[in-house]
Design a protein around this motif. Structure first.
Motif, PDB file in Angstrom:
ATOM      1  N   MET A   1       0.844  -1.196   0.000  1.00 46.07           N
ATOM      2  CA  MET A   1       0.000   0.000   0.000  1.00 46.07           C
ATOM      3  C   MET A   1       0.875   1.240   0.000  1.00 46.07           C
ATOM      4  N   VAL A   2       0.378   2.295  -0.670  1.00 44.31           N
ATOM      5  CA  VAL A   2       1.017   3.611  -0.619  1.00 44.31           C
ATOM      6  C   VAL A   2      -0.067   4.670  -0.477  1.00 44.31           C
ATOM      7  N   VAL A   3       0.330   5.827   0.080  1.00 48.06           N
ATOM      8  CA  VAL A   3      -0.551   6.984   0.184  1.00 48.06           C
ATOM      9  C   VAL A   3       0.130   8.150  -0.531  1.00 48.06           C
ATOM     10  N   THR A   4      -0.626   8.886  -1.322  1.00 44.57           N
ATOM     11  CA  THR A   4      -0.072  10.000  -2.087  1.00 44.57           C
ATOM     12  C   THR A   4       0.362  11.139  -1.169  1.00 44.57           C
ATOM     13  N   PRO A   5       1.265  12.018  -1.649  1.00 39.91           N
ATOM     14  CA  PRO A   5       1.813  13.079  -0.793  1.00 39.91           C
ATOM     15  C   PRO A   5       0.774  14.015  -0.187  1.00 39.91           C
ATOM     16  N   ASP A   6      -0.372  14.167  -0.839  1.00 38.30           N
ATOM     17  CA  ASP A   6      -1.419  15.047  -0.299  1.00 38.30           C
ATOM     18  C   ASP A   6      -2.332  14.340   0.689  1.00 38.30           C
ATOM     19  N   ASN A   7      -2.030  13.070   0.989  1.00 40.15           N
ATOM     20  CA  ASN A   7      -2.823  12.265   1.935  1.00 40.15           C
ATOM     21  C   ASN A   7      -4.265  12.050   1.471  1.00 40.15           C
ATOM     22  N   LYS A   8      -4.519  12.145   0.172  1.00 43.15           N
ATOM     23  CA  LYS A   8      -5.888  12.051  -0.333  1.00 43.15           C
ATOM     24  C   LYS A   8      -6.196  10.776  -1.109  1.00 43.15           C
ATOM     25  N   MET A   9      -5.189   9.933  -1.360  1.00 42.27           N
ATOM     26  CA  MET A   9      -5.452   8.699  -2.103  1.00 42.27           C
ATOM     27  C   MET A   9      -4.578   7.577  -1.570  1.00 42.27           C
ATOM     28  N   LEU A  10      -5.193   6.405  -1.402  1.00 39.60           N
ATOM     29  CA  LEU A  10      -4.485   5.182  -1.036  1.00 39.60           C
ATOM     30  C   LEU A  10      -4.559   4.225  -2.211  1.00 39.60           C
ATOM     31  N   ILE A  11      -3.417   3.625  -2.549  1.00 39.44           N
ATOM     32  CA  ILE A  11      -3.352   2.616  -3.605  1.00 39.44           C
ATOM     33  C   ILE A  11      -2.913   1.306  -2.966  1.00 39.44           C
ATOM     34  N   VAL A  12      -3.607   0.227  -3.291  1.00 40.89           N
ATOM     35  CA  VAL A  12      -3.294  -1.093  -2.732  1.00 40.89           C
ATOM     36  C   VAL A  12      -3.112  -2.098  -3.862  1.00 40.89           C
ATOM     37  N   ALA A  13      -2.156  -2.998  -3.698  1.00 40.40           N
ATOM     38  CA  ALA A  13      -1.959  -4.083  -4.651  1.00 40.40           C
ATOM     39  C   ALA A  13      -2.919  -5.213  -4.332  1.00 40.40           C
ATOM     40  N   GLU A  14      -3.753  -5.575  -5.300  1.00 41.73           N
ATOM     41  CA  GLU A  14      -4.613  -6.757  -5.185  1.00 41.73           C
ATOM     42  C   GLU A  14      -3.965  -7.865  -6.008  1.00 41.73           C
ATOM     43  N   SER A  15      -3.149  -8.661  -5.343  1.00 40.42           N
ATOM     44  CA  SER A  15      -2.309  -9.620  -6.062  1.00 40.42           C
ATOM     45  C   SER A  15      -3.121 -10.610  -6.893  1.00 40.42           C
ATOM     46  N   HIS A  16      -4.159 -11.179  -6.286  1.00 39.26           N
ATOM     47  CA  HIS A  16      -4.908 -12.218  -6.997  1.00 39.26           C
ATOM     48  C   HIS A  16      -5.816 -11.660  -8.081  1.00 39.26           C
TER      49      HIS A  16
ATOM     50  N   LEU B   1      -3.066  -4.837 -14.547  1.00 35.13           N
ATOM     51  CA  LEU B   1      -1.687  -5.238 -14.826  1.00 35.13           C
ATOM     52  C   LEU B   1      -1.583  -6.467 -15.715  1.00 35.13           C
ATOM     53  N   GLY B   2      -2.686  -6.873 -16.338  1.00 37.55           N
ATOM     54  CA  GLY B   2      -2.616  -7.989 -17.267  1.00 37.55           C
ATOM     55  C   GLY B   2      -2.262  -9.284 -16.572  1.00 37.55           C
ATOM     56  N   ASN B   3      -1.130  -9.874 -16.938  1.00 36.23           N
ATOM     57  CA  ASN B   3      -0.710 -11.151 -16.359  1.00 36.23           C
ATOM     58  C   ASN B   3       0.259 -10.990 -15.196  1.00 36.23           C
ATOM     59  N   ASP B   4       0.408  -9.791 -14.670  1.00 26.33           N
ATOM     60  CA  ASP B   4       1.312  -9.565 -13.549  1.00 26.33           C
ATOM     61  C   ASP B   4       0.578  -9.660 -12.215  1.00 26.33           C
ATOM     62  N   TYR B   5       1.327 -10.011 -11.173  1.00 23.92           N
ATOM     63  CA  TYR B   5       0.784 -10.200  -9.828  1.00 23.92           C
ATOM     64  C   TYR B   5       1.511  -9.257  -8.866  1.00 23.92           C
ATOM     65  N   PRO B   6       0.960  -8.076  -8.607  1.00 28.31           N
ATOM     66  CA  PRO B   6       1.679  -7.101  -7.783  1.00 28.31           C
ATOM     67  C   PRO B   6       1.756  -7.540  -6.328  1.00 28.31           C
ATOM     68  N   ASP B   7       2.922  -7.367  -5.739  1.00 26.22           N
ATOM     69  CA  ASP B   7       3.145  -7.660  -4.322  1.00 26.22           C
ATOM     70  C   ASP B   7       3.414  -6.325  -3.633  1.00 26.22           C
ATOM     71  N   GLY B   8       4.635  -6.088  -3.149  1.00 27.15           N
ATOM     72  CA  GLY B   8       4.948  -4.797  -2.555  1.00 27.15           C
ATOM     73  C   GLY B   8       5.024  -3.705  -3.601  1.00 27.15           C
ATOM     74  N   ILE B   9       4.700  -2.453  -3.216  1.00 29.51           N
ATOM     75  CA  ILE B   9       4.691  -1.344  -4.165  1.00 29.51           C
ATOM     76  C   ILE B   9       5.362  -0.115  -3.565  1.00 29.51           C
ATOM     77  N   ALA B  10       5.773   0.801  -4.456  1.00 37.75           N
ATOM     78  CA  ALA B  10       6.385   2.063  -4.049  1.00 37.75           C
ATOM     79  C   ALA B  10       5.928   3.155  -5.011  1.00 37.75           C
ATOM     80  N   LEU B  11       5.680   4.343  -4.482  1.00 39.19           N
ATOM     81  CA  LEU B  11       5.181   5.478  -5.265  1.00 39.19           C
ATOM     82  C   LEU B  11       6.315   6.449  -5.541  1.00 39.19           C
ATOM     83  N   ASP B  12       6.363   7.024  -6.772  1.00 37.68           N
ATOM     84  CA  ASP B  12       7.399   8.011  -7.057  1.00 37.68           C
ATOM     85  C   ASP B  12       6.799   9.402  -7.289  1.00 37.68           C
ATOM     86  N   ALA B  13       7.676  10.389  -7.431  1.00 33.39           N
ATOM     87  CA  ALA B  13       7.271  11.788  -7.490  1.00 33.39           C
ATOM     88  C   ALA B  13       6.554  12.152  -8.786  1.00 33.39           C
ATOM     89  N   GLU B  14       6.587  11.270  -9.777  1.00 36.65           N
ATOM     90  CA  GLU B  14       5.847  11.500 -11.015  1.00 36.65           C
ATOM     91  C   GLU B  14       4.476  10.837 -10.975  1.00 36.65           C
TER      92      GLU B  14
END
Length: 297
Positions: free
Chosen positions: A158-173, A197-210
């Motif tokens: 999970m990550v939270v955007t810099p403005d604290n207004k959005m949470l993004i979570v990886a749903e692996s399955h 993500l098509g055929n990908d299975y997201p696990d841990g995630i990280a957010l960047d400044a872009e």
């Protein structure tokens, strides 16, 4: 018209001999991570030297983040407890989550306002399944805990955007990243697919400044940078499963990857020490929460 291919980035191995590295965080100039299967929380320097920072009463799953005042939090997954490390090094219960779940808890993120989100949990798994539908719970600064999302298909990073207004979570399955709007009281709403993500299975995630997200993928053995909407921009191929990633380093432009050989859930606790930490130079620095800028909220 086909979408452009993502560009390849190379990574270097900086540490070896871990079991399963998970929940990496950049803190006080080092990469901290949970060494699943050992109960250890380890800090790794960029040159690869490491130090065991503490041992927790959990084998797996467990995850870490920090309160705004600098105290370490540890999710003890199977025990259903959120632990807090005090100044003298002792671990005390910060929140008891046992009444909110019949399954183990997984990941944690503390946002810039001190709200704590923990995912996993949920109903007991069906027969033959390792996990049931996951949930997200919120622990507010006053210590109150409540469920704020449900039916997450194997909740992971999970990550939270810099403005604290959005949470993004990886749903692996479900092979997707899912976004929620965060209200003033920390509640989540407006659930939507942030990236299929098509055929990908997201696990841990990280957010960047872009505003892009890096996600680790165990079965496909890579880390990928994706833009909202699903365009894959960059990728890092590895020779073993990628469990989690974190942006850090002096300027936030180093992507650290926790990778290990995957032999199935039944072999997660073993004497095999195939876990590695890899690092790669990337263009955009980290942003939001978990933050690479330790102590700034």
């Amino acid at each position: 018209m086909s979408s452009p291919k993502s560009s390849a980035i190379s990574a270097n191995v900086i540490a070896k001999g871990l079991a399963f590295g998970e929940s990496p965080r950049w803190h006080d100039g080092r990469l901290w991570l949970c060494n699943w299967g050992t109960g250890e929380v380890v800090a790794v320097d960029e040159d690869g030297s490491s130090e065991i920072m503490l041992t927790v009463p959990a084998v797996l799953p467990y995850s870490i983040d920090w309160l705004p005042d600098g105290r370490l939090l540890v999710v003890s997954g199977w025990e259903g407890l959120l632990l807090r490390q005090e100044a003298d090094g002792t671990l005390v219960t910060h929140a008891d989550l046992r009444e909110l779940s019949k399954s183990p808890w997984n990941e944690i993120v503390v946002d810039g306002r001190g709200n704590i989100y923990v995912n996993g949990g949920g109903p007991a798994p069906a027969s033959g399944e390792h996990f049931g539908p996951g949930t997200i719970v919120l622990i507010t600064p006053d210590g109150a805990a409540r469920q704020v999302a449900e039916d997450i298909a194997f909740a992971n990073g999970m990550v939270v955007t810099p403005d604290n207004k959005m949470l993004i979570v990886a749903e692996s399955h479900a092979r997707r990243l899912t976004a929620f709007d965060i209200a003033a009281d920390g509640s989540l709403s407006n659930r939507r697919v942030w990236a299929d993500l098509g055929n990908d299975y997201p696990d841990g995630i990280a957010l960047d400044a872009e505003g892009c997200v890096w996600y680790a993928d165990v079965p496909n053995r890579h880390c990928v940078r994706v833009r909202e909407g699903g365009q894959k921009l960059d990728r890092i191929e590895t020779d073993r499963g990628c469990f989690a990633c974190m942006l850090g380093g002096a300027d936030g432009r180093t992507l650290f990857i926790a990778a290990a050989e995957w032999r199935g859930f039944e072999h997660m606790v073993s004497d095999a020490r195939t876990g590695q930490v890899l690092s790669a130079a990337v263009a955009a620095p980290g942003a939001g929460w978990p933050s690479y800028a330790s102590g700034t909220r």
